[in-house]
Write an enzyme that holds these catalytic residues in place. Structure first.
Site, short mmCIF file in Angstrom:
data_model
loop_
_atom_site.label_atom_id
_atom_site.label_comp_id
_atom_site.label_asym_id
_atom_site.label_seq_id
_atom_site.Cartn_x
_atom_site.Cartn_y
_atom_site.Cartn_z
N GLU A 55 0.82 -1.21 0.00
CA GLU A 55 0.00 0.00 0.00
C GLU A 55 0.85 1.26 0.00
OE1 GLU A 55 -2.23 -2.84 2.90
OE2 GLU A 55 -0.20 -2.57 2.14
N CYS A 83 -2.52 -3.25 7.48
CA CYS A 83 -2.05 -3.17 8.87
C CYS A 83 -2.30 -1.75 9.39
CB CYS A 83 -0.56 -3.50 8.91
SG CYS A 83 0.49 -2.20 8.17
#
Length: 151
Positions: A55, A83
């Site tokens: 990401e 996360c």
């Protein structure tokens, strides 16, 4: 095949790049105006860098491509639930929509452990779409860890 599946397939292609490097196979694409503007995949071990998540790589590239850190008209597709670090970066970059393949019960911060993407206390929340090509995303990760345990 709907557009969410189309773009998740592209995120899976990115995850396969991580797999070739023997990295945890996580891939991400960022879409703007129905076009992929950025791609990323997990390179933590390869780069020896805790920040080398799929990401973050994609967000960095999208920022460069758009010339702005605000990605307010983009959708992020990722094969595994983000996360806490990546969820924080998504909120910070104002991405309005996040499409997730597989849930991450041990570290997921889009609902599994916390939901940092939709906390009303923050100045930005993202719309969540979950379970897109979940089986395919999940199986790639399970196979990777099965093989790792076998070695």
């Amino acid at each position: 095949m709907n557009s969410h599946e189309k773009y998740m397939k592209e995120a899976l292609k990115e995850a396969r790049k991580a797999l070739l490097l023997k990295e945890v196979p996580i891939g991400c694409v960022i879409v703007q105006n129905d076009r992929i503007i950025a791609r990323g995949y997990n390179r933590r071990n390869t780069d020896k860098n805790v920040l080398a998540h799929a990401e973050l790589a994609a967000i960095r590239k999208a920022d460069k491509k758009t010339g702005d850190w605000r990605l307010e008209d983009c959708t992020l597709y990722v094969t595994l639930e983000p996360c806490q670090m990546c969820a924080g970066a998504i909120v910070q970059s104002r991405i309005p929509e996040v499409v997730i393949g597989a849930k991450n019960p041990k570290a997921g911060c889009a609902g599994s452990i916390l939901n940092l993407l939709q906390m009303k206390e923050f100045n930005h929340q993202a719309n969540l779409i979950e379970g897109v090509l979940e089986e395919e995303c999940s199986e790639m990760l399970k196979a990777f860890f099965r093989e790792l345990r076998g070695q």
